[in-house]
Design a protein around this motif. Structure first.
Motif, PDB file in Angstrom:
ATOM      1  N   MET A  94       0.850  -1.183   0.000  1.00 33.72           N
ATOM      2  CA  MET A  94       0.000   0.000   0.000  1.00 33.72           C
ATOM      3  C   MET A  94       0.887   1.235   0.000  1.00 33.72           C
ATOM      4  N   ILE A  95       0.426   2.286  -0.660  1.00 35.72           N
ATOM      5  CA  ILE A  95       1.078   3.589  -0.586  1.00 35.72           C
ATOM      6  C   ILE A  95       0.033   4.586  -0.119  1.00 35.72           C
ATOM      7  N   LEU A  96       0.319   5.266   0.984  1.00 35.94           N
ATOM      8  CA  LEU A  96      -0.588   6.248   1.566  1.00 35.94           C
ATOM      9  C   LEU A  96       0.013   7.638   1.465  1.00 35.94           C
ATOM     10  N   LYS A  97      -0.803   8.607   1.081  1.00 38.64           N
ATOM     11  CA  LYS A  97      -0.411  10.015   1.080  1.00 38.64           C
ATOM     12  C   LYS A  97      -1.358  10.753   2.012  1.00 38.64           C
ATOM     13  N   ASN A  98      -0.813  11.375   3.065  1.00 35.32           N
ATOM     14  CA  ASN A  98      -1.623  12.037   4.086  1.00 35.32           C
ATOM     15  C   ASN A  98      -2.669  11.092   4.675  1.00 35.32           C
ATOM     16  N   GLY A  99      -2.369   9.803   4.663  1.00 38.37           N
ATOM     17  CA  GLY A  99      -3.272   8.801   5.201  1.00 38.37           C
ATOM     18  C   GLY A  99      -4.224   8.220   4.177  1.00 38.37           C
ATOM     19  N   TYR A 100      -4.394   8.876   3.045  1.00 40.07           N
ATOM     20  CA  TYR A 100      -5.310   8.397   2.010  1.00 40.07           C
ATOM     21  C   TYR A 100      -4.621   7.362   1.127  1.00 40.07           C
ATOM     22  N   LEU A 101      -5.380   6.370   0.708  1.00 38.20           N
ATOM     23  CA  LEU A 101      -4.833   5.317  -0.131  1.00 38.20           C
ATOM     24  C   LEU A 101      -4.627   5.826  -1.553  1.00 38.20           C
ATOM     25  N   VAL A 102      -3.389   5.782  -1.996  1.00 32.47           N
ATOM     26  CA  VAL A 102      -3.059   6.185  -3.362  1.00 32.47           C
ATOM     27  C   VAL A 102      -3.129   4.972  -4.290  1.00 32.47           C
ATOM     28  N   THR A 103      -2.550   3.860  -3.825  1.00 35.81           N
ATOM     29  CA  THR A 103      -2.601   2.627  -4.602  1.00 35.81           C
ATOM     30  C   THR A 103      -2.309   1.452  -3.690  1.00 35.81           C
ATOM     31  N   SER A 104      -2.711   0.266  -4.122  1.00 36.69           N
ATOM     32  CA  SER A 104      -2.398  -0.962  -3.399  1.00 36.69           C
ATOM     33  C   SER A 104      -2.275  -2.095  -4.390  1.00 36.69           C
ATOM     34  N   TRP A 105      -1.662  -3.180  -3.967  1.00 40.32           N
ATOM     35  CA  TRP A 105      -1.523  -4.355  -4.824  1.00 40.32           C
ATOM     36  C   TRP A 105      -1.515  -5.596  -3.942  1.00 40.32           C
ATOM     37  N   GLU A 357       8.652  13.877   5.098  1.00 38.00           N
ATOM     38  CA  GLU A 357       8.817  15.022   4.196  1.00 38.00           C
ATOM     39  C   GLU A 357       7.784  15.013   3.076  1.00 38.00           C
ATOM     40  N   ASN A 358       7.378  13.815   2.661  1.00 35.05           N
ATOM     41  CA  ASN A 358       6.369  13.682   1.605  1.00 35.05           C
ATOM     42  C   ASN A 358       5.026  13.183   2.136  1.00 35.05           C
ATOM     43  N   ASP A 359       4.884  13.096   3.478  1.00 33.65           N
ATOM     44  CA  ASP A 359       3.640  12.629   4.110  1.00 33.65           C
ATOM     45  C   ASP A 359       3.232  11.256   3.594  1.00 33.65           C
ATOM     46  N   LEU A 360       4.212  10.363   3.466  1.00 35.93           N
ATOM     47  CA  LEU A 360       3.962   9.036   2.909  1.00 35.93           C
ATOM     48  C   LEU A 360       4.180   7.930   3.936  1.00 35.93           C
ATOM     49  N   VAL A 361       3.326   6.912   3.855  1.00 32.70           N
ATOM     50  CA  VAL A 361       3.587   5.619   4.472  1.00 32.70           C
ATOM     51  C   VAL A 361       3.544   4.592   3.351  1.00 32.70           C
ATOM     52  N   VAL A 362       4.599   3.797   3.241  1.00 32.28           N
ATOM     53  CA  VAL A 362       4.668   2.767   2.207  1.00 32.28           C
ATOM     54  C   VAL A 362       4.850   1.413   2.898  1.00 32.28           C
ATOM     55  N   VAL A 363       3.959   0.496   2.601  1.00 31.38           N
ATOM     56  CA  VAL A 363       4.068  -0.878   3.094  1.00 31.38           C
ATOM     57  C   VAL A 363       4.272  -1.778   1.894  1.00 31.38           C
ATOM     58  N   THR A 364       5.284  -2.604   1.939  1.00 31.42           N
ATOM     59  CA  THR A 364       5.468  -3.578   0.871  1.00 31.42           C
ATOM     60  C   THR A 364       5.873  -4.910   1.475  1.00 31.42           C
ATOM     61  N   ARG A 365       5.321  -5.987   0.912  1.00 25.02           N
ATOM     62  CA  ARG A 365       5.524  -7.329   1.443  1.00 25.02           C
ATOM     63  C   ARG A 365       6.025  -8.260   0.348  1.00 25.02           C
ATOM     64  N   TRP A 366       7.003  -9.085   0.739  1.00 26.32           N
ATOM     65  CA  TRP A 366       7.564 -10.107  -0.127  1.00 26.32           C
ATOM     66  C   TRP A 366       8.191  -9.508  -1.387  1.00 26.32           C
ATOM     67  N   LEU A 367       8.861  -8.377  -1.176  1.00 27.27           N
ATOM     68  CA  LEU A 367       9.709  -7.759  -2.195  1.00 27.27           C
ATOM     69  C   LEU A 367      11.129  -8.255  -1.968  1.00 27.27           C
ATOM     70  N   GLU A 368      11.815  -8.661  -3.031  1.00 27.34           N
ATOM     71  CA  GLU A 368      13.212  -9.086  -2.871  1.00 27.34           C
ATOM     72  C   GLU A 368      13.937  -8.005  -2.075  1.00 27.34           C
ATOM     73  N   PRO A 369      14.500  -8.360  -0.899  1.00 28.79           N
ATOM     74  CA  PRO A 369      15.016  -7.328   0.012  1.00 28.79           C
ATOM     75  C   PRO A 369      16.007  -6.348  -0.603  1.00 28.79           C
ATOM     76  N   ASN A 370      16.856  -6.823  -1.509  1.00 29.99           N
ATOM     77  CA  ASN A 370      17.848  -5.911  -2.086  1.00 29.99           C
ATOM     78  C   ASN A 370      17.257  -4.985  -3.141  1.00 29.99           C
TER      79      ASN A 370
END
Length: 384
Positions: A94-105, A357-370
């Motif tokens: 999920m990508i959140l801007k100011n708490g609002y959902l911008v996109t998810s997968w 600085e950009n008012d973002l919260v980004v959650v990502t799961r099972w992304l190749e760590p590098n």
């Protein structure tokens, strides 16, 4: 008059969205809200490219996490599964801007293991303990609170809460069958060299070590006189409207007795099983709490002062605070991105990224760590 009204409306809209404190906080069991202004903050084509990157770079380990764990930590002497595991899902985020959902997968409601992301939740339990006066000062020696022998001896008696939180305590011993020297041993030298090496001075060298993290969890359980999942639920998760699906496990045999009550002492990771099992959406709620300096709506759940301490670089490692990774210029710096970004990270590519600085919260799961730095670069490039 019309011009005045127009400017007033524009000004109010700017204040409501441009003000970094004008965040959206979702209610429990509600669909995550979107907002046109949030979406318009991104170039949609570039944003889709970032999401496609996350989907195309799935963690290469087995989806059967029991297999992935045993393979990932096969170098460790005596390593074995001691707690619950769970087969994982596919890439999600999920990508959140100011708490609002911008996109998810992916499936953002699916509960999966989160491994060392758990550590950032655990450090918050220490912050709550200091906020409430259960720990007077994070620089206090832990042995002044835990007198059962865990911090006895010339070396262990020097260890402070901060040492444990920054993973530079060099605590020496065994907990729940795990030996400190056998957890993530150095690549050079033989097992006997590791076993008999003299512990480093507390506060001087960071060593990523789950046995010592579990010592922190054990110590906080005794300070709170409650299991950590109950503390987390009552003081954080219920108040941020998290679902009822998350679980925080310990090893199967990790029981302690407090006030005549048998309690499970949880782990701060999952490399022998256990740890926090949680959905991407509940991770995002936790991220929003930190984006807003510990405040959920008008309720200050964790003090801003604690968060500032938690994201201050430690002396031995500029990229590590109180179990949060920091994007400072060091070995883990993400080039081209804000040095004020901080994040929780776990085995298999689990991340909660806070970008104030950009008012973002980004959650990502099972992304190749590098691939996380490249992915965050794509997200940053998509900001319009």
């Amino acid at each position: 008059m019309k011009r005045y009204l127009f400017l007033l409306v524009v000004g109010l809209l700017f204040f409501n969205f441009g003000n970094s404190q004008a965040y959206y906080f979702p209610e429990r069991n509600s669909n995550w809200a979107t907002k046109v202004e949030a979406s318009n903050s991104f170039n949609q084509i570039a944003l889709e490219e970032a999401v496609r990157f996350a989907k195309d770079n799935e963690y290469s380990g087995s989806r059967d996490l029991r297999i992935a764990i045993l393979k990932g930590f096969e170098r460790e002497p005596f390593h074995k599964i001691l707690g619950p595991t769970k087969k994982r899902g596919g890439p999600a985020g999920m990508i959140l801007k100011n708490g609002y959902l911008v996109t998810s997968w992916g499936d953002t409601k699916r509960v999966d293991m989160t491994f060392s992301v758990t550590k950032s939740f655990l450090s918050t339990m220490a912050g709550l303990a200091e906020d409430q006066g259960l720990i007077k000062d994070i620089d206090d020696r832990v042995g002044d609170y835990i007198w059962d022998g865990t911090f006895d001896g010339e070396h262990n008696s020097k260890i402070t809460w901060e040492h444990l939180l920054q993973q530079n305590s060099a605590w020496s011993g065994e907990l729940w069958g795990g030996k400190d020297w056998a957890d993530r041993p150095p690549r050079e030298g033989g097992v006997h060299d590791w076993k008999f090496e003299r512990p480093k001075e507390p506060g001087t060298v960071m060593e990523y070590n789950d046995v010592r993290v579990n010592v922190l969890a054990y110590s906080l359980t005794h300070v709170w006189r409650k299991p950590m999942p109950i503390v987390l639920k009552e003081h954080i998760m219920d108040k941020i409207g998290a679902s009822t699906t998350w679980r925080w496990h310990g090893y199967n045999h990790a029981w302690t007795e407090i006030d005549g009550i048998k309690m499970k002492s949880v782990t701060g990771g999952g490399h022998s099983g256990a740890g926090l099992f949680i959905s991407a959406e509940d991770m995002a709620r936790f991220g929003m709490l930190f984006l807003n300096d510990g405040k959920w709506k008008e309720d200050q759940l964790i003090s801003k002062e604690w968060i500032q301490k938690a994201i201050k670089p430690s002396k031995p490692n500029v990229n590590y605070g109180y179990m949060w990774w920091l994007n400072k210029k060091g070995n883990r710096h993400w080039e081209g991105l804000s040095e004020n970004i901080y994040y929780a990270a776990g085995f298999g590519g689990n991340f909660i990224v806070i970008d104030q600085e950009n008012d973002l919260v980004v959650v990502t799961r099972w992304l190749e760590p590098n691939k996380i730095a490249e992915f965050m670069g794509l997200v940053n490039d998509a900001i319009d």
